[in-house]
Design a protein around this motif. Structure first.
Motif, PDB file in Angstrom:
ATOM      1  N   LYS A  50       0.827  -1.366  -0.203  1.00  0.00           N
ATOM      2  CA  LYS A  50       0.102  -0.106   0.050  1.00  0.00           C
ATOM      3  C   LYS A  50       0.817   1.312   0.099  1.00  0.00           C
ATOM      4  O   LYS A  50       0.315   2.261  -0.723  1.00  0.00           O
ATOM      5  CB  LYS A  50      -1.169   0.032   1.329  1.00  0.00           C
ATOM      6  N   SER A  51       2.018   1.343   0.586  1.00  0.00           N
ATOM      7  CA  SER A  51       2.965   2.426   0.894  1.00  0.00           C
ATOM      8  C   SER A  51       3.931   2.460  -0.508  1.00  0.00           C
ATOM      9  O   SER A  51       4.693   3.498  -0.586  1.00  0.00           O
ATOM     10  CB  SER A  51       3.541   2.581   2.156  1.00  0.00           C
ATOM     11  N   ALA A  52       4.086   1.580  -1.263  1.00  0.00           N
ATOM     12  CA  ALA A  52       5.162   1.434  -2.396  1.00  0.00           C
ATOM     13  C   ALA A  52       4.888   2.725  -3.351  1.00  0.00           C
ATOM     14  O   ALA A  52       5.944   3.118  -3.480  1.00  0.00           O
ATOM     15  CB  ALA A  52       4.943   0.093  -3.122  1.00  0.00           C
ATOM     16  N   GLU A  53       3.637   2.898  -3.783  1.00  0.00           N
ATOM     17  CA  GLU A  53       3.705   4.310  -4.590  1.00  0.00           C
ATOM     18  C   GLU A  53       4.174   5.280  -3.855  1.00  0.00           C
ATOM     19  O   GLU A  53       4.655   6.210  -4.770  1.00  0.00           O
ATOM     20  CB  GLU A  53       2.488   4.424  -4.974  1.00  0.00           C
ATOM     21  N   GLU A  54       3.725   5.861  -2.724  1.00  0.00           N
ATOM     22  CA  GLU A  54       4.230   7.064  -2.056  1.00  0.00           C
ATOM     23  C   GLU A  54       5.544   6.984  -1.661  1.00  0.00           C
ATOM     24  O   GLU A  54       6.267   7.947  -1.507  1.00  0.00           O
ATOM     25  CB  GLU A  54       3.178   7.106  -0.934  1.00  0.00           C
ATOM     26  N   ALA A  76      -2.142  -6.888  -7.047  1.00  0.00           N
ATOM     27  CA  ALA A  76      -3.424  -6.585  -6.623  1.00  0.00           C
ATOM     28  C   ALA A  76      -3.678  -5.324  -6.068  1.00  0.00           C
ATOM     29  O   ALA A  76      -4.654  -4.662  -6.073  1.00  0.00           O
ATOM     30  CB  ALA A  76      -4.248  -7.568  -5.787  1.00  0.00           C
ATOM     31  N   ILE A  77      -2.569  -4.734  -5.383  1.00  0.00           N
ATOM     32  CA  ILE A  77      -2.589  -3.412  -4.420  1.00  0.00           C
ATOM     33  C   ILE A  77      -1.710  -2.344  -5.058  1.00  0.00           C
ATOM     34  O   ILE A  77      -2.413  -1.183  -5.250  1.00  0.00           O
ATOM     35  CB  ILE A  77      -1.908  -3.997  -3.141  1.00  0.00           C
ATOM     36  N   PHE A  78      -0.686  -2.749  -5.535  1.00  0.00           N
ATOM     37  CA  PHE A  78       0.207  -1.502  -5.966  1.00  0.00           C
ATOM     38  C   PHE A  78      -0.382  -1.319  -7.646  1.00  0.00           C
ATOM     39  O   PHE A  78      -0.443  -2.423  -8.582  1.00  0.00           O
ATOM     40  CB  PHE A  78       1.759  -2.233  -6.325  1.00  0.00           C
ATOM     41  N   PRO A  79      -0.561  -0.227  -7.992  1.00  0.00           N
ATOM     42  CA  PRO A  79      -1.308   0.100  -9.345  1.00  0.00           C
ATOM     43  C   PRO A  79      -0.109   0.177 -10.660  1.00  0.00           C
ATOM     44  O   PRO A  79      -0.762   0.482 -11.658  1.00  0.00           O
ATOM     45  CB  PRO A  79      -1.722   1.495  -9.229  1.00  0.00           C
ATOM     46  N   MET A  80       1.090   0.136 -10.273  1.00  0.00           N
ATOM     47  CA  MET A  80       2.057   0.024 -11.352  1.00  0.00           C
ATOM     48  C   MET A  80       2.746  -1.343 -11.542  1.00  0.00           C
ATOM     49  O   MET A  80       2.440  -2.429 -11.136  1.00  0.00           O
ATOM     50  CB  MET A  80       3.055   1.174 -11.131  1.00  0.00           C
ATOM     51  N   PRO A  81       3.448  -1.389 -12.404  1.00  0.00           N
ATOM     52  CA  PRO A  81       3.860  -2.659 -13.113  1.00  0.00           C
ATOM     53  C   PRO A  81       4.568  -3.544 -11.803  1.00  0.00           C
ATOM     54  O   PRO A  81       5.522  -3.221 -11.264  1.00  0.00           O
ATOM     55  CB  PRO A  81       5.093  -2.590 -14.055  1.00  0.00           C
ATOM     56  N   VAL A  82       4.230  -4.920 -11.787  1.00  0.00           N
ATOM     57  CA  VAL A  82       5.003  -5.926 -10.802  1.00  0.00           C
ATOM     58  C   VAL A  82       5.405  -7.039 -11.868  1.00  0.00           C
ATOM     59  O   VAL A  82       4.846  -7.441 -13.001  1.00  0.00           O
ATOM     60  CB  VAL A  82       4.082  -6.424  -9.953  1.00  0.00           C
ATOM     61  N   ILE A  83       6.769  -7.357 -11.556  1.00  0.00           N
ATOM     62  CA  ILE A  83       7.366  -8.261 -12.324  1.00  0.00           C
ATOM     63  C   ILE A  83       7.764  -9.562 -11.255  1.00  0.00           C
ATOM     64  O   ILE A  83       8.244  -9.288 -10.075  1.00  0.00           O
ATOM     65  CB  ILE A  83       8.831  -7.900 -12.717  1.00  0.00           C
ATOM     66  N   GLY A  84       7.184 -10.844 -11.836  1.00  0.00           N
ATOM     67  CA  GLY A  84       7.403 -11.698 -10.746  1.00  0.00           C
ATOM     68  C   GLY A  84       8.362 -12.780 -11.076  1.00  0.00           C
ATOM     69  O   GLY A  84       8.741 -12.892 -12.372  1.00  0.00           O
ATOM     70  N   ILE A  85       9.191 -13.214 -10.281  1.00  0.00           N
ATOM     71  CA  ILE A  85      10.044 -14.051 -10.602  1.00  0.00           C
ATOM     72  C   ILE A  85       9.772 -15.234  -9.725  1.00  0.00           C
ATOM     73  O   ILE A  85       9.985 -15.375  -8.541  1.00  0.00           O
ATOM     74  CB  ILE A  85      11.788 -13.811  -9.836  1.00  0.00           C
ATOM     75  N   ILE A 108      -5.196  -8.416 -13.034  1.00  0.00           N
ATOM     76  CA  ILE A 108      -4.162  -8.308 -12.083  1.00  0.00           C
ATOM     77  C   ILE A 108      -2.979  -8.875 -12.833  1.00  0.00           C
ATOM     78  O   ILE A 108      -2.622  -9.831 -12.377  1.00  0.00           O
ATOM     79  CB  ILE A 108      -4.482  -9.177 -10.872  1.00  0.00           C
ATOM     80  N   PRO A 109      -2.348  -8.118 -13.843  1.00  0.00           N
ATOM     81  CA  PRO A 109      -1.452  -8.605 -14.659  1.00  0.00           C
ATOM     82  C   PRO A 109      -0.039  -8.720 -13.881  1.00  0.00           C
ATOM     83  O   PRO A 109       0.113  -7.736 -12.970  1.00  0.00           O
ATOM     84  CB  PRO A 109      -1.328  -7.913 -15.731  1.00  0.00           C
ATOM     85  N   VAL A 110       0.813  -9.811 -14.050  1.00  0.00           N
ATOM     86  CA  VAL A 110       2.098  -9.930 -13.472  1.00  0.00           C
ATOM     87  C   VAL A 110       2.984 -10.267 -14.527  1.00  0.00           C
ATOM     88  O   VAL A 110       2.654 -11.284 -15.209  1.00  0.00           O
ATOM     89  CB  VAL A 110       2.161 -10.914 -12.161  1.00  0.00           C
ATOM     90  N   ALA A 111       3.981  -9.450 -15.033  1.00  0.00           N
ATOM     91  CA  ALA A 111       4.847  -9.594 -15.812  1.00  0.00           C
ATOM     92  C   ALA A 111       5.721 -10.840 -15.365  1.00  0.00           C
ATOM     93  O   ALA A 111       6.506 -10.586 -14.169  1.00  0.00           O
ATOM     94  CB  ALA A 111       5.769  -8.651 -16.361  1.00  0.00           C
ATOM     95  N   THR A 112       5.949 -11.991 -15.972  1.00  0.00           N
ATOM     96  CA  THR A 112       6.649 -12.919 -15.320  1.00  0.00           C
ATOM     97  C   THR A 112       7.857 -13.490 -16.127  1.00  0.00           C
ATOM     98  O   THR A 112       7.692 -13.419 -17.316  1.00  0.00           O
ATOM     99  CB  THR A 112       5.602 -14.113 -15.211  1.00  0.00           C
ATOM    100  N   VAL A 113       8.904 -13.676 -15.419  1.00  0.00           N
ATOM    101  CA  VAL A 113      10.413 -13.926 -16.120  1.00  0.00           C
ATOM    102  C   VAL A 113      10.480 -15.614 -15.585  1.00  0.00           C
ATOM    103  O   VAL A 113       9.701 -16.092 -15.058  1.00  0.00           O
ATOM    104  CB  VAL A 113      11.298 -13.119 -15.587  1.00  0.00           C
ATOM    105  N   ALA A 114      11.605 -16.031 -16.302  1.00  0.00           N
ATOM    106  CA  ALA A 114      11.738 -17.411 -16.249  1.00  0.00           C
ATOM    107  C   ALA A 114      12.145 -17.971 -14.805  1.00  0.00           C
ATOM    108  O   ALA A 114      12.402 -16.896 -14.167  1.00  0.00           O
ATOM    109  CB  ALA A 114      12.989 -17.877 -17.090  1.00  0.00           C
ATOM    110  N   ILE A 115      12.120 -19.020 -14.254  1.00  0.00           N
ATOM    111  CA  ILE A 115      12.350 -19.491 -13.245  1.00  0.00           C
ATOM    112  C   ILE A 115      13.882 -19.024 -12.855  1.00  0.00           C
ATOM    113  O   ILE A 115      14.857 -19.261 -13.602  1.00  0.00           O
ATOM    114  CB  ILE A 115      12.229 -21.174 -13.036  1.00  0.00           C
ATOM    115  N   ASP A 116      13.966 -18.277 -11.531  1.00  0.00           N
ATOM    116  CA  ASP A 116      15.339 -17.908 -11.364  1.00  0.00           C
ATOM    117  C   ASP A 116      15.712 -16.760 -12.195  1.00  0.00           C
ATOM    118  O   ASP A 116      16.867 -16.538 -12.313  1.00  0.00           O
ATOM    119  CB  ASP A 116      16.199 -19.008 -10.957  1.00  0.00           C
ATOM    120  N   GLY A 117      14.945 -15.981 -12.819  1.00  0.00           N
ATOM    121  CA  GLY A 117      15.241 -15.072 -14.025  1.00  0.00           C
ATOM    122  C   GLY A 117      15.199 -13.824 -13.461  1.00  0.00           C
ATOM    123  O   GLY A 117      14.850 -12.815 -14.060  1.00  0.00           O
ATOM    124  N   ALA A 118      16.099 -13.500 -12.327  1.00  0.00           N
ATOM    125  CA  ALA A 118      16.195 -12.172 -11.776  1.00  0.00           C
ATOM    126  C   ALA A 118      17.024 -11.300 -12.665  1.00  0.00           C
ATOM    127  O   ALA A 118      16.641  -9.974 -12.596  1.00  0.00           O
ATOM    128  CB  ALA A 118      16.817 -12.318 -10.467  1.00  0.00           C
TER     129      ALA A 118
END
Length: 166
Positions: A50-54, A76-85, A108-118
Motif C-alpha cells: 500500500k505504501s510502495a507508490e508513495e 492486486a494492491i500496487f497500481p504500477m507494473p509488477v514483475i514476478g520471479i 491483475i497482470p504480473v509480468a513473469t520471467v523465467a524460473i530464477d530469472g532475476a
C-alpha cells in the motif's frame, strides 16, 4: 528515492534476487530490497504494498516460491507494473511457482520471467523505466552493445585456437 522495490519471501531467495539488484546497480537505478512473507506477516506485506507508490516505486520486482502469492498480491494492491520471479523449488523444480505467478486472474497482470530469472527481471524493470527516461534508455543501449561485444570477444578467442567460424 528508490524507483524499484525488490521484495522476496525469504532470505533463501537472496542468491537469485541479488541478480536483479546487480543489473539495477550497473544501470544506476535506485532500489530498495526487502524480505516479507505474505503468508507469515500479512499486515507487514499489506503496509509494504500500500505504501510502495508513495515511496516512489515505479516497478516492483517480487520473487516467490511454491504457492508464490507475493507477486500477485503486490499486483492486486500496487497500481504500477509488477514483475514476478518464480523461484526454483525442490519439490516441483519451480513449475509450481511459475504457474502461480503467470496464471493471474483478468485485471491483475504480473509480468513473469523465467524460473530464477532475476537478471531479466532487473532488465525488464529498467526497460519499463526507460520509456520515460532517455538517459536510462541510452544506458540500456550501451548495455546491449556490451553484451554483443562480449560474445564477439569469446568468438575471437575460439577462432584463435583453431576452430572454424561457421
Amino acid at each position: 528515492m528508490a524507483k524499484v522495490g525488490i521484495v522476496m519471501g525469504s532470505d533463501s531467495d537472496m542468491p537469485v534476487m541479488s541478480k536483479a539488484a546487480e543489473v539495477l546497480d550497473v544501470l544506476g537505478i535506485d532500489y530498495d530490497m526487502t524480505i516479507i512473507s505474505a503468508h507469515r506477516e500479512p499486515d507487514v506485506f499489506f503496509d509494504y504494498a500500500k505504501s510502495a507508490e508513495e515511496k516512489g516505486y515505479k516497478v516492483i520486482i517480487a520473487g516467490a516460491g511454491m504457492a508464490a502469492h507475493l507477486p500477485g498480491m503486490c499486483a492486486a494492491i500496487f497500481p504500477m507494473p509488477v514483475i514476478g520471479i518464480p523461484m526454483h523449488t525442490k519439490s516441483l523444480g519451480g513449475r509450481d511457482s511459475l504457474y502461480s505467478i503467470v496464471q493471474m486472474p483478468p485485471g491483475i497482470p504480473v509480468a513473469t520471467v523465467a524460473i530464477d530469472g532475476a537478471k531479466n527481471a532487473g532488465l525488464l524493470a529498467a526497460k519499463i523505466l526507460a520509456t520515460s527516461d532517455d538517459t536510462l534508455l541510452n544506458k540500456l543501449k550501451d548495455y546491449t552493445e556490451n553484451m554483443k561485444a562480449e560474445v564477439q570477444a569469446k568468438d575471437s578467442r575460439l577462432q584463435e585456437v583453431g576452430y572454424k567460424n561457421y
